[in-house]
Design an enzyme around this catalytic site. Structure first.
Site, mmCIF file in Angstrom:
data_model
loop_
_atom_site.group_PDB
_atom_site.id
_atom_site.type_symbol
_atom_site.label_atom_id
_atom_site.label_comp_id
_atom_site.label_asym_id
_atom_site.label_seq_id
_atom_site.Cartn_x
_atom_site.Cartn_y
_atom_site.Cartn_z
ATOM 1 N N TYR A 1 2.543 60.382 42.202
ATOM 2 C CA TYR A 1 2.991 61.733 41.820
ATOM 3 C C TYR A 1 2.368 62.790 42.732
ATOM 4 O O TYR A 1 3.046 63.707 43.196
ATOM 5 C CB TYR A 1 2.638 62.023 40.359
ATOM 6 C CG TYR A 1 2.948 63.446 39.988
ATOM 7 C CD1 TYR A 1 4.266 63.912 39.978
ATOM 8 C CD2 TYR A 1 1.934 64.357 39.686
ATOM 9 C CE1 TYR A 1 4.559 65.230 39.673
ATOM 10 C CE2 TYR A 1 2.224 65.672 39.377
ATOM 11 C CZ TYR A 1 3.532 66.111 39.377
ATOM 12 O OH TYR A 1 3.818 67.418 39.097
ATOM 13 N N GLN B 1 0.555 80.899 37.289
ATOM 14 C CA GLN B 1 1.870 80.557 37.858
ATOM 15 C C GLN B 1 2.862 80.287 36.746
ATOM 16 O O GLN B 1 2.598 79.515 35.827
ATOM 17 C CB GLN B 1 1.747 79.319 38.754
ATOM 18 C CG GLN B 1 3.073 78.829 39.327
ATOM 19 C CD GLN B 1 3.677 77.692 38.515
ATOM 20 O OE1 GLN B 1 2.951 76.870 37.964
ATOM 21 N NE2 GLN B 1 4.999 77.659 38.408
ATOM 22 N N THR C 1 7.266 80.696 40.426
ATOM 23 C CA THR C 1 7.772 79.671 41.344
ATOM 24 C C THR C 1 9.284 79.524 41.177
ATOM 25 O O THR C 1 9.772 79.237 40.081
ATOM 26 C CB THR C 1 7.057 78.333 41.076
ATOM 27 O OG1 THR C 1 5.659 78.556 41.262
ATOM 28 C CG2 THR C 1 7.531 77.242 42.032
ATOM 29 N N ARG D 1 12.635 62.481 43.745
ATOM 30 C CA ARG D 1 11.329 62.038 44.268
ATOM 31 C C ARG D 1 11.194 60.548 43.990
ATOM 32 O O ARG D 1 10.853 60.137 42.854
ATOM 33 C CB ARG D 1 10.195 62.806 43.577
ATOM 34 C CG ARG D 1 10.221 64.298 43.875
ATOM 35 C CD ARG D 1 9.023 64.991 43.261
ATOM 36 N NE ARG D 1 9.132 66.433 43.344
ATOM 37 C CZ ARG D 1 8.360 67.275 42.675
ATOM 38 N NH1 ARG D 1 7.406 66.806 41.885
ATOM 39 N NH2 ARG D 1 8.514 68.570 42.801
ATOM 40 N N LYS E 1 7.017 82.608 44.610
ATOM 41 C CA LYS E 1 6.615 81.423 45.398
ATOM 42 C C LYS E 1 7.827 80.549 45.697
ATOM 43 O O LYS E 1 8.646 80.288 44.813
ATOM 44 C CB LYS E 1 5.582 80.618 44.603
ATOM 45 C CG LYS E 1 5.117 79.326 45.259
ATOM 46 C CD LYS E 1 3.911 78.778 44.509
ATOM 47 C CE LYS E 1 3.401 77.477 45.092
ATOM 48 N NZ LYS E 1 4.150 76.308 44.668
ATOM 49 N N ARG F 1 8.165 68.752 48.529
ATOM 50 C CA ARG F 1 8.465 67.994 47.313
ATOM 51 C C ARG F 1 9.798 68.388 46.689
ATOM 52 O O ARG F 1 10.185 67.845 45.677
ATOM 53 C CB ARG F 1 7.343 68.208 46.290
ATOM 54 C CG ARG F 1 6.024 67.644 46.743
ATOM 55 C CD ARG F 1 4.847 68.224 45.965
ATOM 56 N NE ARG F 1 4.770 67.833 44.576
ATOM 57 C CZ ARG F 1 4.251 66.708 44.125
ATOM 58 N NH1 ARG F 1 3.774 65.823 44.986
ATOM 59 N NH2 ARG F 1 4.188 66.452 42.841
ATOM 60 N N ASP G 1 1.849 78.471 51.909
ATOM 61 C CA ASP G 1 1.337 77.118 51.681
ATOM 62 C C ASP G 1 2.308 76.078 52.189
ATOM 63 O O ASP G 1 3.390 76.400 52.668
ATOM 64 C CB ASP G 1 0.936 76.870 50.210
ATOM 65 C CG ASP G 1 2.089 76.546 49.264
ATOM 66 O OD1 ASP G 1 3.172 76.123 49.706
ATOM 67 O OD2 ASP G 1 1.880 76.711 48.044
ATOM 68 N N SER G 2 1.876 74.846 52.091
ATOM 69 C CA SER G 2 2.614 73.619 52.439
ATOM 70 C C SER G 2 2.115 73.013 53.746
ATOM 71 O O SER G 2 2.372 73.534 54.829
ATOM 72 C CB SER G 2 4.131 73.835 52.518
ATOM 73 O OG SER G 2 4.628 74.204 51.230
ATOM 74 N N GLY G 3 1.371 71.949 53.590
ATOM 75 C CA GLY G 3 0.929 71.159 54.732
ATOM 76 C C GLY G 3 -0.457 71.474 55.253
ATOM 77 O O GLY G 3 -0.897 70.859 56.229
HETATM 78 C C1 FNR Z 1 2.500 70.968 43.086
HETATM 79 N N1 FNR Z 1 2.998 72.252 43.287
HETATM 80 C C2 FNR Z 1 3.234 73.065 42.200
HETATM 81 N N2 FNR Z 1 3.647 74.343 42.384
HETATM 82 C C3 FNR Z 1 3.833 75.170 41.335
HETATM 83 O O1 FNR Z 1 4.194 76.320 41.540
HETATM 84 N N3 FNR Z 1 3.593 74.725 40.058
HETATM 85 C C4 FNR Z 1 3.187 73.446 39.786
HETATM 86 O O2 FNR Z 1 2.971 73.078 38.643
HETATM 87 C C5 FNR Z 1 3.024 72.578 40.890
HETATM 88 N N4 FNR Z 1 2.638 71.282 40.690
HETATM 89 C C6 FNR Z 1 2.338 70.480 41.770
HETATM 90 C C7 FNR Z 1 1.839 69.204 41.546
HETATM 91 C C8 FNR Z 1 1.444 68.427 42.637
HETATM 92 C C9 FNR Z 1 0.867 67.070 42.389
HETATM 93 C C10 FNR Z 1 1.579 68.916 43.953
HETATM 94 C C11 FNR Z 1 1.131 68.117 45.131
HETATM 95 C C12 FNR Z 1 2.109 70.163 44.167
HETATM 96 C C13 FNR Z 1 3.161 72.783 44.655
HETATM 97 C C14 FNR Z 1 1.875 73.427 45.144
HETATM 98 O O3 FNR Z 1 1.612 74.623 44.465
HETATM 99 C C15 FNR Z 1 1.943 73.751 46.650
HETATM 100 O O4 FNR Z 1 3.096 74.497 46.924
HETATM 101 C C16 FNR Z 1 1.945 72.491 47.511
HETATM 102 O O5 FNR Z 1 1.046 71.526 47.006
HETATM 103 C C17 FNR Z 1 1.563 72.840 48.935
HETATM 104 O O6 FNR Z 1 1.696 71.744 49.752
HETATM 105 P P1 FNR Z 1 0.493 70.784 50.195
HETATM 106 O O7 FNR Z 1 -0.630 71.650 50.675
HETATM 107 O O8 FNR Z 1 0.114 69.973 49.003
HETATM 108 O O9 FNR Z 1 1.116 69.987 51.265
#
Ligand code: FNR
Length: 382
Positions: free
Chosen positions: A38, A142, A170, A179, A252, A279, A307-309
């Site tokens: 997950y 959030q 978000t 996924r 977001k 994701r 964010d992301s990466g």
């Molecule tokens: C998330 N992300 C996410 N975003 C959000 O707005 N609410 C949420 O509940 C979640 N839950 C969540 C669970 C998991 C396991 C992951 C990995 C990610 C997205 C998160 O806020 C963020 O955008 C990403 O994780 C950024 O990417 P990287 O840094 O993990 O690659």
């Protein structure tokens, strides 16, 4: 960093690897496969997650010498709040699937360093308990925007009453993407993780249930999922959130410059340029590739976060140089949580902040604000 060197003199090694690439593998060895799947998993073929990483590789930092960067000052402020560095912890749901303390541990670790950790709507601890764990630290919340306005109002009222100041809405997850790792695990993480989640503890949501979630978890999940699913929201509907929330609102999941302009036109205070870590839309553009155009479009009107990466401090430097005011760290801190709860999150976060301090200084800059696109160069051939 100096602490780690000093420990080395005494023959002690860090509890958690300081190598960002090894961190994920180490968490994979610790967690149940469904929980690790997950966290580490992505949409579809994973092409967007790879694009995120590749996009950082296409920019290189061009260090400057003799700039008197021997002392640095990473402090910044956002929405009137002073932060120790332009770094936040991204909202991540159901954290109890990687460690029982979940969001409480994350909140304590972040608050201890004065860093905001954004509490997810899908958290596995209640708003009120996480607020306590934040202590005197910043409080960001959030929202996954429910279809039922009473539930929306109730959740936001609780967040405000619990002292949360900045709201992150978000937009990119109005339904979960395809996924494969979660599908193959029949979404076990969700069912196990949301039992104590925020909506389930919410009086307005509970009033809609035939039986309490403790007695009928499957029924509660079946009621919850459609409540957060669907696109019946519109730009015009943001006025509802504005009515219900008197603090800063940040959208977001923005990747298009036109959407960034609409956010600014709608009176929002900021955006997070994000593809949810790859994701949601498999094949979507890298978040970093979207950043410069968006900064050009709205950087002087609203706060642009990113964010992301992000996996290392050099990634942070690149995002800041391309115009982000601050970045949100995602999976790396969740891997820290898996390793050692609060201490694990603290170790990972301190590592990123120390690395950022060093990388910024070695690149020749004293403050994040001194970075600009001129601090970078495109890698040859990219
Ligand atoms: C998330 N992300 C996410 N975003 C959000 O707005 N609410 C949420 O509940 C979640 N839950 C969540 C669970 C998991 C396991 C992951 C990995 C990610 C997205 C998160 O806020 C963020 O955008 C990403 O994780 C950024 O990417 P990287 O840094 O993990 O690659």
């Amino acid at each position: 960093q100096s602490e780690i060197y000093a420990q080395g003199l005494e023959g002690r090694t860090p509890k958690i690897t300081t190598d960002p690439a090894a961190l994920e593998d180490a968490a994979g060895a610790l967690l149940e496969p469904w929980a690790f799947g997950y966290v580490a998993g992505n949409a579809g073929t994973g092409s967007t997650a790879r694009a995120n990483a590749d996009a950082f590789g296409q920019w290189r930092i061009v260090p400057r010498m003799l700039t008197d960067a021997t002392t640095r000052d990473l402090r910044t402020s956002l929405f009137g709040e002073d932060l120790p560095a332009p770094v936040l912890l991204a909202p991540v749901g159901v954290q109890s699937i990687v460690h029982p303390d979940g969001e409480l541990a994350t909140a304590r670790a972040a608050a201890g360093l004065g860093v905001p950790s954004v509490l997810s709507t899908a958290a596995s601890h209640t708003i009120e308990d996480v607020a306590d764990a934040c202590g005197g630290g910043p409080r960001w919340f959030q929202l996954y925007w429910p279809n039922d306005d009473d539930v929306t109002a109730s959740i936001l009222r609780r967040a405000r009453d619990a002292g949360f100041t900045t709201l992150v809405v978000t937009l990119d997850t109005w339904t979960l993407a395809w996924r494969p790792r979660d599908l193959d695990n029949a979404y076990v993480p969700f069912v196990r993780g949301v039992g104590t989640a925020i909506p389930f503890s919410d009086p307005a949501f509970r009033a809609l249930l035939d039986r309490p979630p403790e007695e009928d978890l499957a029924g509660a999940v079946q009621r919850w999922v459609p409540m957060f699913t669907g696109t019946d929201k519109s730009w015009g509907r943001l006025s509802l959130l504005r009515q219900l929330w008197d603090g800063p609102i940040v959208l977001k999941g923005i990747l298009h410059a036109d959407d960034a302009r609409r956010a600014a036109d709608a009176g929002m205070d900021g955006i997070v340029v994000s593809n949810h870590g790859g994701r949601q839309v498999d094949g979507a553009i890298a978040s970093l590739d979207a950043l410069p155009l968006i900064v050009e479009a709205v950087g002087d009107r609203i706060e642009v976060l990113f964010d992301s990466g992000i996996r290392s401090a050099s990634d942070v430097v690149k995002a800041l140089a391309l115009g982000a005011r601050a970045v949100l760290l995602g999976r790396p801190y969740v891997y820290g949580l898996a390793h050692g709860g609060e201490e694990g999150v603290r170790d990972v976060l301190r590592g990123v902040l120390a690395d950022l301090d060093l990388t910024l200084g070695l690149a020749g800059y004293r403050t994040p604000a001194e970075l600009s696109q001129g601090s970078l160069m495109r890698a040859p051939g990219s």
